[in-house]
Design a protein around this motif. Structure first.
Motif, mmCIF file in Angstrom:
data_model
loop_
_atom_site.group_PDB
_atom_site.id
_atom_site.type_symbol
_atom_site.label_atom_id
_atom_site.label_comp_id
_atom_site.label_asym_id
_atom_site.label_seq_id
_atom_site.Cartn_x
_atom_site.Cartn_y
_atom_site.Cartn_z
ATOM 1 N N GLU A 173 -5.679 -3.291 -2.599
ATOM 2 C CA GLU A 173 -6.577 -4.436 -2.428
ATOM 3 C C GLU A 173 -6.503 -5.278 -3.691
ATOM 4 O O GLU A 173 -6.662 -4.748 -4.795
ATOM 5 C CB GLU A 173 -8.012 -3.964 -2.195
ATOM 6 C CG GLU A 173 -8.179 -3.173 -0.911
ATOM 7 C CD GLU A 173 -9.571 -2.590 -0.751
ATOM 8 O OE1 GLU A 173 -10.171 -2.159 -1.767
ATOM 9 O OE2 GLU A 173 -10.050 -2.565 0.391
ATOM 10 N N SER B 177 -3.392 -7.331 1.118
ATOM 11 C CA SER B 177 -3.964 -5.993 1.265
ATOM 12 C C SER B 177 -3.097 -5.134 2.179
ATOM 13 O O SER B 177 -2.559 -5.598 3.178
ATOM 14 C CB SER B 177 -5.375 -6.071 1.850
ATOM 15 O OG SER B 177 -6.228 -6.732 0.945
ATOM 16 N N HIS C 252 -7.728 7.678 -1.292
ATOM 17 C CA HIS C 252 -8.842 8.360 -0.630
ATOM 18 C C HIS C 252 -8.360 9.788 -0.382
ATOM 19 O O HIS C 252 -7.608 10.038 0.569
ATOM 20 C CB HIS C 252 -9.188 7.685 0.704
ATOM 21 C CG HIS C 252 -9.618 6.265 0.573
ATOM 22 N ND1 HIS C 252 -10.922 5.901 0.323
ATOM 23 C CD2 HIS C 252 -8.916 5.112 0.640
ATOM 24 C CE1 HIS C 252 -10.998 4.592 0.261
ATOM 25 N NE2 HIS C 252 -9.791 4.082 0.437
ATOM 26 N N ARG D 240 -10.635 9.414 9.379
ATOM 27 C CA ARG D 240 -9.596 9.321 8.349
ATOM 28 C C ARG D 240 -9.600 10.613 7.541
ATOM 29 O O ARG D 240 -10.630 11.056 7.041
ATOM 30 C CB ARG D 240 -9.855 8.124 7.437
ATOM 31 C CG ARG D 240 -8.829 8.015 6.328
ATOM 32 C CD ARG D 240 -8.835 6.710 5.616
ATOM 33 N NE ARG D 240 -10.131 6.414 5.023
ATOM 34 C CZ ARG D 240 -10.363 5.348 4.288
ATOM 35 N NH1 ARG D 240 -9.427 4.461 4.083
ATOM 36 N NH2 ARG D 240 -11.553 5.143 3.774
ATOM 37 N N ALA E 86 -3.446 5.071 6.256
ATOM 38 C CA ALA E 86 -4.365 6.185 6.499
ATOM 39 C C ALA E 86 -3.750 7.199 7.446
ATOM 40 O O ALA E 86 -3.073 6.833 8.407
ATOM 41 C CB ALA E 86 -5.681 5.670 7.075
ATOM 42 N N ASP F 120 -4.817 2.669 -0.352
ATOM 43 C CA ASP F 120 -4.998 1.246 -0.085
ATOM 44 C C ASP F 120 -4.562 0.416 -1.289
ATOM 45 O O ASP F 120 -4.664 0.865 -2.433
ATOM 46 C CB ASP F 120 -6.470 0.916 0.198
ATOM 47 C CG ASP F 120 -7.043 1.689 1.372
ATOM 48 O OD1 ASP F 120 -6.278 2.063 2.279
ATOM 49 O OD2 ASP F 120 -8.267 1.926 1.369
ATOM 50 N N HIS G 26 -12.907 6.638 -3.981
ATOM 51 C CA HIS G 26 -11.821 5.742 -4.370
ATOM 52 C C HIS G 26 -11.310 6.216 -5.722
ATOM 53 O O HIS G 26 -12.003 6.055 -6.723
ATOM 54 C CB HIS G 26 -12.307 4.288 -4.509
ATOM 55 C CG HIS G 26 -12.661 3.641 -3.241
ATOM 56 N ND1 HIS G 26 -13.966 3.448 -2.841
ATOM 57 C CD2 HIS G 26 -11.890 3.125 -2.262
ATOM 58 C CE1 HIS G 26 -13.974 2.837 -1.672
ATOM 59 N NE2 HIS G 26 -12.728 2.633 -1.297
ATOM 60 N N GLY H 16 -6.001 8.628 2.664
ATOM 61 C CA GLY H 16 -5.577 7.238 2.672
ATOM 62 C C GLY H 16 -5.206 6.718 1.294
ATOM 63 O O GLY H 16 -5.616 7.276 0.279
ATOM 64 N N TYR I 61 -3.385 -1.188 3.901
ATOM 65 C CA TYR I 61 -4.201 -0.008 4.138
ATOM 66 C C TYR I 61 -3.362 1.012 4.888
ATOM 67 O O TYR I 61 -2.814 0.713 5.949
ATOM 68 C CB TYR I 61 -5.449 -0.364 4.952
ATOM 69 C CG TYR I 61 -6.304 -1.417 4.285
ATOM 70 C CD1 TYR I 61 -7.191 -1.066 3.282
ATOM 71 C CD2 TYR I 61 -6.196 -2.751 4.640
ATOM 72 C CE1 TYR I 61 -7.962 -2.031 2.644
ATOM 73 C CE2 TYR I 61 -6.960 -3.721 4.018
ATOM 74 C CZ TYR I 61 -7.846 -3.353 3.019
ATOM 75 O OH TYR I 61 -8.597 -4.308 2.395
ATOM 76 N N SER J 70 -0.419 -4.483 12.266
ATOM 77 C CA SER J 70 -1.065 -3.187 12.420
ATOM 78 C C SER J 70 -0.138 -2.279 13.220
ATOM 79 O O SER J 70 0.284 -2.643 14.319
ATOM 80 C CB SER J 70 -2.411 -3.347 13.144
ATOM 81 O OG SER J 70 -3.049 -2.104 13.272
ATOM 82 N N TRP K 229 -4.118 -0.496 -6.468
ATOM 83 C CA TRP K 229 -3.990 0.661 -5.573
ATOM 84 C C TRP K 229 -5.095 1.676 -5.843
ATOM 85 O O TRP K 229 -5.492 1.899 -6.984
ATOM 86 C CB TRP K 229 -2.657 1.352 -5.809
ATOM 87 C CG TRP K 229 -1.463 0.574 -5.365
ATOM 88 C CD1 TRP K 229 -0.712 -0.285 -6.125
ATOM 89 C CD2 TRP K 229 -0.869 0.578 -4.067
ATOM 90 N NE1 TRP K 229 0.309 -0.809 -5.375
ATOM 91 C CE2 TRP K 229 0.238 -0.288 -4.106
ATOM 92 C CE3 TRP K 229 -1.155 1.237 -2.872
ATOM 93 C CZ2 TRP K 229 1.052 -0.519 -3.015
ATOM 94 C CZ3 TRP K 229 -0.350 1.017 -1.773
ATOM 95 C CH2 TRP K 229 0.738 0.150 -1.851
ATOM 96 N N TYR L 283 -1.537 -4.455 7.300
ATOM 97 C CA TYR L 283 -1.170 -5.358 6.219
ATOM 98 C C TYR L 283 -1.712 -6.744 6.534
ATOM 99 O O TYR L 283 -1.531 -7.245 7.643
ATOM 100 C CB TYR L 283 0.360 -5.425 6.068
ATOM 101 C CG TYR L 283 0.806 -6.499 5.111
ATOM 102 C CD1 TYR L 283 0.587 -6.369 3.747
ATOM 103 C CD2 TYR L 283 1.421 -7.653 5.563
ATOM 104 C CE1 TYR L 283 0.983 -7.365 2.855
ATOM 105 C CE2 TYR L 283 1.821 -8.652 4.683
ATOM 106 C CZ TYR L 283 1.589 -8.501 3.331
ATOM 107 O OH TYR L 283 1.970 -9.487 2.465
#
Length: 119
Positions: free
Chosen positions: A75, A57, A82, A68, A61, A73, A90, A71, A59, A36, A79, A51
């Motif tokens: 997952e 994953s 946001h 936020r 932002a 992401d 999404h 962003g 993320y 992080s 991909w 990560y």
């Protein structure tokens, strides 16, 4: 997995040297399987990256205060975006951000900072 963790950290360090709007690097947390990082832009405005190696994953932002603003992401290898002004949505991002996802994200952030007068 550990390789991607290392590569993403190196991208963050590189961003501090290369990008005019990044003022400081902060490693918030790092384990063998997660990372992080915060890249500070100005007081109260920063990019947060997380990560997780087990899931793969990622993320990314742009955050102001505790909110936020924008962003992207990844997952389960998929991909999504946001968008600014509607971060609860999404939106698919099939092209993703590979290679160098953090630097590609930061290029989008730079445009948003200027477009929305966030500096």
């Amino acid at each position: 997995m550990a390789d991607e963790l290392f590569v993403l950290r190196q991208e963050a360090v590189e961003a501090v040297d290369r990008l005019w709007f990044i003022n400081a690097f902060e490693e918030v947390d790092r384990t063998d399987i997660s990372l992080s990082i915060r890249l500070h832009i100005r007081p109260g405005l920063f990019v947060q990256m997380f990560y997780g190696a087990k899931s793969g994953s990622l993320y990314l932002a742009l955050i102001e205060g505790e909110r936020r603003l924008f962003g992207i992401d990844r997952e389960c290898g998929v991909w999504h975006l946001h968008p600014i002004g509607a971060v609860e949505r999404h939106e698919p991002l099939p092209q993703g951000l590979e290679p160098k996802p953090l630097l590609k994200f930061l290029a989008r952030v730079e445009d948003l900072l200027l477009e929305h007068d966030l500096l």
